[in-house]
Enzyme design. Structure first.
Site, PDB file in Angstrom:
ATOM      1  CG  HIS A 116      -5.938  -4.396  -0.397  1.00 55.55           C
ATOM      2  ND1 HIS A 116      -6.958  -4.641  -1.279  1.00 55.55           N
ATOM      3  CD2 HIS A 116      -5.636  -3.066  -0.567  1.00 55.55           C
ATOM      4  CE1 HIS A 116      -7.254  -3.537  -1.931  1.00 55.55           C
ATOM      5  NE2 HIS A 116      -6.472  -2.568  -1.525  1.00 55.55           N
ATOM      6  CG  HIS A 168      -4.101  -0.262   2.742  1.00 55.55           C
ATOM      7  ND1 HIS A 168      -5.306   0.109   3.300  1.00 55.55           N
ATOM      8  CD2 HIS A 168      -4.296  -0.245   1.389  1.00 55.55           C
ATOM      9  CE1 HIS A 168      -6.192   0.329   2.328  1.00 55.55           C
ATOM     10  NE2 HIS A 168      -5.604   0.135   1.162  1.00 55.55           N
ATOM     11  CG  ASP A 199      -8.159   4.888  -1.168  1.00 60.47           C
ATOM     12  OD1 ASP A 199      -7.034   4.360  -1.292  1.00 60.47           O
ATOM     13  OD2 ASP A 199      -9.210   4.220  -1.135  1.00 60.47           O
ATOM     14  CG  HIS A 200      -7.233   3.393   2.910  1.00 59.97           C
ATOM     15  ND1 HIS A 200      -8.226   2.839   3.671  1.00 59.97           N
ATOM     16  CD2 HIS A 200      -7.552   3.117   1.619  1.00 59.97           C
ATOM     17  CE1 HIS A 200      -9.109   2.222   2.878  1.00 59.97           C
ATOM     18  NE2 HIS A 200      -8.716   2.380   1.634  1.00 59.97           N
TER      19      HIS A 200
END
Lengths: 304, 304
Positions: B143, B63, B67-68
């Site tokens: 999420h 996603h 931070d990903h």
């Protein structure tokens, strides 16, 4: 004397190697922090060296090659998550605003603090920040895409008291500050004490210039004239001067020639290519042209 | 047995702290490398742990929280600078393609290798890669923005030879491979040697599932049923279950409950919040619910 130092957070060119990081620096002027460039991993480097990112209120981005800005979204997002409320100013190429916006949009991030974006002018020298403490000037560099350098000039400094003379007199404390600012003191009897006699003149204001990335080119020499500390990129050693020219970068020797020509007091080299594990040859080739040359080391403060 | 392991490059949630890094993992199946998520600093983490990034041919992004994925542009750019020629496949939310494009545009980067972008479907379970060696399935997680998990299933494994029996016979070497694939051997005299009698059956194929970031929610349980290793996020400890629910994250205890419910063999916890310096309490609260729980540690290979 007010603190005026720069910490190098990354001294690597585009491909980070040997534990070196892409470009970022923090300038500390009297505990006000200014960030210059923000390569990938900058927020981790700040944490590593104990610098609180919420103390940074101004971030200057030179250009949109990834190794100079890819850490910005992470830094801005973390500030948001950590509850920052104070305004953050970002100065950089106009397209950076769009790059930030699209990423905040798709991560559904609505920053909880004011972010003010100031587009820089890639074609002209411009004063982009002017406060009593600090003046920042952006100026065009010569790179493959629009790129600017930044010059930081400390505001007018105070005179210092001639303690030997002042101690013999009975001047009330509040007036000492005024003396340092050049204001004469008149005592209740009408006696005039001249500031010019009781103080030493203010030392000249200090200045720092950041030049990365760029072909060595005299177009920017005038703007960085006489700086106390010059950071100049030296991606290559001089035996690769042709490659430097092709890619619009500089060599260690060229950086030293710039420092000498513009009358800088000290030179700090950085933006080293991944092909060089050992950096000593950069010093070796530069110092014959400019003796006061230093290698930028990550995590170290350099006096301006 | 073919190597099937995952290295955790980052076990931190959004704000990297205590030397922990944002999410990224590398799956090694028989020396084929697959990357899952690519948080800021991933290329430096790869270098640190001696993983050659040019060996990665597939990158899966769950996603668009920074931070990903914030390390992706840097990784792709460095591959370009290091002369990569082989095709790289990126799987992720459709908007990621636009985010990459705008950054390559403004850095004037024209990748010198083929980059193939595969948009993931945030609403349905889909097989997104299907080769004899590996099948990868994406599935919706719950999420704050569109987010998918990924399940990796090893291709059909070979039977192993019953060495005791085979050694007594005179079967030419090339036919041994065929036996393992279930093909009977007929010798020149017409005698038939049954593969089913000379081999042990193929062990079941191994599988790995990655679930981050998500609210614990049974909608994805069916897809991750029976995996050998389950990576499940545990941003919070269970005393903050309310906060986990609010932010659509999970707790350590919840991750353990998922592992138990879906019949996973092992559970790997990760995506720890910056509020936890010590991670032991995650194990303590999870193991009563699922004994075979491990904490993800950066730089360590975990067997699938």
């Amino acid at each position: 004397m007010l603190r005026f130092e720069v910490m190098i957070l990354g001294n690597s060119s585009a491909t980070p190697m040997y534990g070196r990081h892409p470009t970022s620096q923090v300038l500390n002027f009297n505990e006000q922090l200014y960030m210059i460039d923000c390569g990938e991993g900058t927020q981790m480097q700040l944490a590593r060296y104990g610098i609180k990112s919420n103390r940074i209120n101004h971030i200057f981005i030179s250009h949109l090659h990834g190794d100079h800005y890819l850490g910005l979204v992470g830094l801005l997002s973390s500030q948001h998550l950590m509850g920052r409320k104070s305004t953050l100013h970002v100065y950089g190429p106009a397209a950076l605003e769009e790059i930030l916006a699209i990423q905040f949009k798709h991560s559904a991030t609505v920053l909880q603090y004011p972010l003010v974006f100031h587009p820089t002018n890639p074609a002209e020298v411009e004063v982009i920040l002017d406060t009593p403490a600090m003046k920042v000037t952006s100026f065009p560099l010569q790179h493959r895409i629009d790129c600017t350098g930044f010059r930081f000039d400390e505001g007018r400094r105070s005179a210092t008291l001639n303690a030997t003379l002042v101690d013999q007199l009975d001047i009330p404390t509040p007036y000492l500050k005024l003396l340092k600012r050049g204001i004469d003191y008149v005592d209740p009897d009408g006696t005039v004490y001249l500031a010019s006699e009781l103080t030493y003149p203010a030392p000249p204001s200090r200045s720092y210039a950041f030049c990365s990335d760029t072909l060595m080119n005299e177009s920017y020499f005038e703007t960085i004239q006489g700086v106390d500390l010059l950071y100049h990129e030296s991606t290559f050693l001089h035996d690769m001067a042709d490659r430097a020219k092709e890619t619009l970068h500089s060599t260690g020797q060229e950086a030293a020639q710039v420092a000498s020509t513009v009358g800088a007091k000290k030179l700090l080299l950085g933006h080293f290519s991944a092909r060089y594990r050992d950096l000593q040859p950069f010093l070796d080739e530069s110092q014959p042209f400019f003796a006061n040359t230093l290698l930028s080391e990550e995590g170290k403060w350099f006096l301006v």
